[in-house]
Motif scaffolding. Structure first.
Motif, PDB file in Angstrom:
ATOM      1  N   LYS A  23      43.881 -64.265  17.471  1.00 45.82           N
ATOM      2  CA  LYS A  23      44.323 -63.013  16.850  1.00 45.82           C
ATOM      3  C   LYS A  23      45.030 -63.334  15.540  1.00 45.82           C
ATOM      4  O   LYS A  23      46.025 -64.042  15.528  1.00 45.82           O
ATOM      5  CB  LYS A  23      45.292 -62.263  17.778  1.00 45.82           C
ATOM      6  CG  LYS A  23      44.732 -61.976  19.146  1.00 45.82           C
ATOM      7  CD  LYS A  23      43.626 -60.973  19.074  1.00 45.82           C
ATOM      8  CE  LYS A  23      43.130 -60.657  20.474  1.00 45.82           C
ATOM      9  NZ  LYS A  23      41.761 -60.260  20.524  1.00 45.82           N
ATOM     10  N   ILE A  24      44.476 -62.822  14.433  1.00 45.74           N
ATOM     11  CA  ILE A  24      45.098 -63.015  13.126  1.00 45.74           C
ATOM     12  C   ILE A  24      45.111 -61.678  12.389  1.00 45.74           C
ATOM     13  O   ILE A  24      44.354 -60.765  12.717  1.00 45.74           O
ATOM     14  CB  ILE A  24      44.375 -64.098  12.287  1.00 45.74           C
ATOM     15  CG1 ILE A  24      42.907 -63.761  12.078  1.00 45.74           C
ATOM     16  CG2 ILE A  24      44.519 -65.461  12.926  1.00 45.74           C
ATOM     17  CD1 ILE A  24      42.179 -64.726  11.185  1.00 45.74           C
ATOM     18  N   LYS A  25      45.981 -61.577  11.397  1.00 43.15           N
ATOM     19  CA  LYS A  25      46.121 -60.336  10.617  1.00 43.15           C
ATOM     20  C   LYS A  25      44.885 -60.144   9.745  1.00 43.15           C
ATOM     21  O   LYS A  25      44.390 -61.075   9.122  1.00 43.15           O
ATOM     22  CB  LYS A  25      47.370 -60.406   9.758  1.00 43.15           C
ATOM     23  CG  LYS A  25      47.675 -59.105   9.059  1.00 43.15           C
ATOM     24  CD  LYS A  25      49.134 -58.993   8.754  1.00 43.15           C
ATOM     25  CE  LYS A  25      49.455 -57.758   7.976  1.00 43.15           C
ATOM     26  NZ  LYS A  25      49.334 -56.540   8.724  1.00 43.15           N
ATOM     27  N   LYS A  26      44.395 -58.888   9.712  1.00 43.66           N
ATOM     28  CA  LYS A  26      43.179 -58.558   8.969  1.00 43.66           C
ATOM     29  C   LYS A  26      43.520 -57.664   7.784  1.00 43.66           C
ATOM     30  O   LYS A  26      44.320 -56.737   7.896  1.00 43.66           O
ATOM     31  CB  LYS A  26      42.197 -57.842   9.888  1.00 43.66           C
ATOM     32  CG  LYS A  26      40.937 -57.379   9.189  1.00 43.66           C
ATOM     33  CD  LYS A  26      40.023 -56.642  10.128  1.00 43.66           C
ATOM     34  CE  LYS A  26      40.403 -55.187  10.108  1.00 43.66           C
ATOM     35  NZ  LYS A  26      39.456 -54.310  10.764  1.00 43.66           N
ATOM     36  N   TYR A  27      42.892 -57.940   6.644  1.00 45.89           N
ATOM     37  CA  TYR A  27      43.003 -57.111   5.446  1.00 45.89           C
ATOM     38  C   TYR A  27      41.596 -56.686   5.064  1.00 45.89           C
ATOM     39  O   TYR A  27      40.724 -57.524   4.858  1.00 45.89           O
ATOM     40  CB  TYR A  27      43.638 -57.882   4.292  1.00 45.89           C
ATOM     41  CG  TYR A  27      45.055 -58.326   4.579  1.00 45.89           C
ATOM     42  CD1 TYR A  27      46.128 -57.477   4.337  1.00 45.89           C
ATOM     43  CD2 TYR A  27      45.315 -59.585   5.094  1.00 45.89           C
ATOM     44  CE1 TYR A  27      47.423 -57.877   4.599  1.00 45.89           C
ATOM     45  CE2 TYR A  27      46.612 -59.997   5.364  1.00 45.89           C
ATOM     46  CZ  TYR A  27      47.654 -59.140   5.112  1.00 45.89           C
ATOM     47  OH  TYR A  27      48.940 -59.527   5.375  1.00 45.89           O
ATOM     48  N   ASP A  28      41.376 -55.386   4.950  1.00 42.57           N
ATOM     49  CA  ASP A  28      40.052 -54.845   4.662  1.00 42.57           C
ATOM     50  C   ASP A  28      39.968 -54.454   3.193  1.00 42.57           C
ATOM     51  O   ASP A  28      40.613 -53.499   2.757  1.00 42.57           O
ATOM     52  CB  ASP A  28      39.783 -53.639   5.562  1.00 42.57           C
ATOM     53  CG  ASP A  28      38.349 -53.158   5.471  1.00 42.57           C
ATOM     54  OD1 ASP A  28      37.581 -53.678   4.637  1.00 42.57           O
ATOM     55  OD2 ASP A  28      37.998 -52.248   6.240  1.00 42.57           O
ATOM     56  N   THR A  39      33.360 -62.120   5.907  1.00 42.96           N
ATOM     57  CA  THR A  39      34.669 -62.415   6.475  1.00 42.96           C
ATOM     58  C   THR A  39      35.177 -63.702   5.858  1.00 42.96           C
ATOM     59  O   THR A  39      34.478 -64.716   5.855  1.00 42.96           O
ATOM     60  CB  THR A  39      34.569 -62.578   8.002  1.00 42.96           C
ATOM     61  OG1 THR A  39      34.027 -61.366   8.539  1.00 42.96           O
ATOM     62  CG2 THR A  39      35.916 -62.850   8.618  1.00 42.96           C
ATOM     63  N   VAL A  40      36.390 -63.670   5.322  1.00 39.12           N
ATOM     64  CA  VAL A  40      37.024 -64.840   4.715  1.00 39.12           C
ATOM     65  C   VAL A  40      38.231 -65.196   5.580  1.00 39.12           C
ATOM     66  O   VAL A  40      39.116 -64.368   5.767  1.00 39.12           O
ATOM     67  CB  VAL A  40      37.476 -64.549   3.263  1.00 39.12           C
ATOM     68  CG1 VAL A  40      38.152 -65.764   2.659  1.00 39.12           C
ATOM     69  CG2 VAL A  40      36.307 -64.085   2.417  1.00 39.12           C
ATOM     70  N   ALA A  89      31.895 -66.267   5.822  1.00 37.31           N
ATOM     71  CA  ALA A  89      30.650 -66.044   6.547  1.00 37.31           C
ATOM     72  C   ALA A  89      30.456 -64.556   6.795  1.00 37.31           C
ATOM     73  O   ALA A  89      31.412 -63.783   6.734  1.00 37.31           O
ATOM     74  CB  ALA A  89      30.685 -66.795   7.872  1.00 37.31           C
ATOM     75  N   PRO A  90      29.215 -64.154   7.113  1.00 35.75           N
ATOM     76  CA  PRO A  90      29.003 -62.761   7.531  1.00 35.75           C
ATOM     77  C   PRO A  90      29.785 -62.474   8.815  1.00 35.75           C
ATOM     78  O   PRO A  90      30.105 -63.402   9.572  1.00 35.75           O
ATOM     79  CB  PRO A  90      27.491 -62.686   7.782  1.00 35.75           C
ATOM     80  CG  PRO A  90      26.919 -63.825   7.005  1.00 35.75           C
ATOM     81  CD  PRO A  90      27.959 -64.890   6.988  1.00 35.75           C
ATOM     82  N   LYS A 120      42.689 -62.945   7.816  1.00 29.70           N
ATOM     83  CA  LYS A 120      41.272 -62.595   7.762  1.00 29.70           C
ATOM     84  C   LYS A 120      41.084 -61.525   6.700  1.00 29.70           C
ATOM     85  O   LYS A 120      41.752 -60.491   6.742  1.00 29.70           O
ATOM     86  CB  LYS A 120      40.846 -62.087   9.134  1.00 29.70           C
ATOM     87  CG  LYS A 120      39.450 -61.552   9.224  1.00 29.70           C
ATOM     88  CD  LYS A 120      39.229 -61.072  10.656  1.00 29.70           C
ATOM     89  CE  LYS A 120      37.921 -60.381  10.832  1.00 29.70           C
ATOM     90  NZ  LYS A 120      37.732 -59.959  12.230  1.00 29.70           N
ATOM     91  N   LEU A 121      40.205 -61.773   5.741  1.00 32.65           N
ATOM     92  CA  LEU A 121      39.895 -60.810   4.688  1.00 32.65           C
ATOM     93  C   LEU A 121      38.454 -60.353   4.867  1.00 32.65           C
ATOM     94  O   LEU A 121      37.567 -61.176   5.086  1.00 32.65           O
ATOM     95  CB  LEU A 121      40.039 -61.437   3.307  1.00 32.65           C
ATOM     96  CG  LEU A 121      41.344 -62.132   2.967  1.00 32.65           C
ATOM     97  CD1 LEU A 121      41.233 -62.808   1.614  1.00 32.65           C
ATOM     98  CD2 LEU A 121      42.479 -61.153   2.965  1.00 32.65           C
ATOM     99  N   LEU A 122      38.228 -59.068   4.755  1.00 29.77           N
ATOM    100  CA  LEU A 122      36.876 -58.525   4.723  1.00 29.77           C
ATOM    101  C   LEU A 122      36.613 -58.110   3.288  1.00 29.77           C
ATOM    102  O   LEU A 122      37.348 -57.291   2.737  1.00 29.77           O
ATOM    103  CB  LEU A 122      36.749 -57.332   5.665  1.00 29.77           C
ATOM    104  CG  LEU A 122      37.091 -57.587   7.121  1.00 29.77           C
ATOM    105  CD1 LEU A 122      36.973 -56.311   7.935  1.00 29.77           C
ATOM    106  CD2 LEU A 122      36.233 -58.665   7.706  1.00 29.77           C
TER     107      LEU A 122
END
Length: 171
Positions: free
Chosen positions: A116-121, A133-134, A98-99, A147-149
């Motif tokens: 709270k989850i780990k984010k990868y940009d 956002t995936v 989703a956006p 979380k992937l951006l």
């Protein structure tokens, strides 16, 4: 089903070019001081030159997205030449696409979210390119959410929306 590949080039940060120029200038100054005054100035010159090559070699310049039948992968490209496979994730573990301001992903926001989850940009930082956002689970034993951006174009979103209509949100 077919394979879709996309190359994303990351926009350089504002300070990147001036920093590289400053490293070159200081290297030249130290070399000249080493020639004119004393040989002790050569060591900072070599260190500055080494720092320049490390900075340009390890700075991230882009990503390759590959969407296949059962999985998608993201490869990170460093220094325009070396690539490293960053993520290989399976669609069966997909939770939502989703956006970033969509209600389904708001609970994963850094400030104000409840989970709270780990984010990868993996975005390009381009102002006119929308990113999504995936939220997906990994294939590890503990199967944690990440979380992937990502910069996803219309073709990729259409393909994912056809396969997973309840998990992909376009607006």
């Amino acid at each position: 089903m077919y394979t879709i590949s996309r190359h994303i080039t990351r926009k350089p940060k504002k300070f990147s070019k001036p920093l590289q120029r400053a490293m070159i200038v200081f290297t030249v100054i130290f070399v000249l001081c080493g020639i004119i005054f004393e040989n002790g100035y050569f060591m900072p010159a070599f260190l500055m030159a080494g720092l320049y090559f490390l900075y340009t070699g390890f700075s991230c310049t882009g990503f390759d997205y590959t969407f296949e039948q059962d999985f998608f992968s993201v490869e990170t490209i460093y220094g325009k030449s070396r690539r490293r496979e960053s993520q290989v994730l399976y669609y069966k573990n997909l939770e939502v696409i989703a956006p970033p301001d969509h209600e389904t992903v708001l609970k994963y926001k850094k400030n104000g979210g409840t989970e709270k989850i780990k984010k990868y940009d993996y975005t390009s930082y381009q102002d006119n390119v929308p990113y999504y956002t995936v939220i997906i689970r990994t294939e590890e034993k503990d199967s944690k959410k990440i979380k992937l951006l990502m910069d996803l174009d219309e073709e990729i979103l259409r393909m994912l929306k056809l396969r997973y209509p309840q998990k992909v949100f376009l607006q």
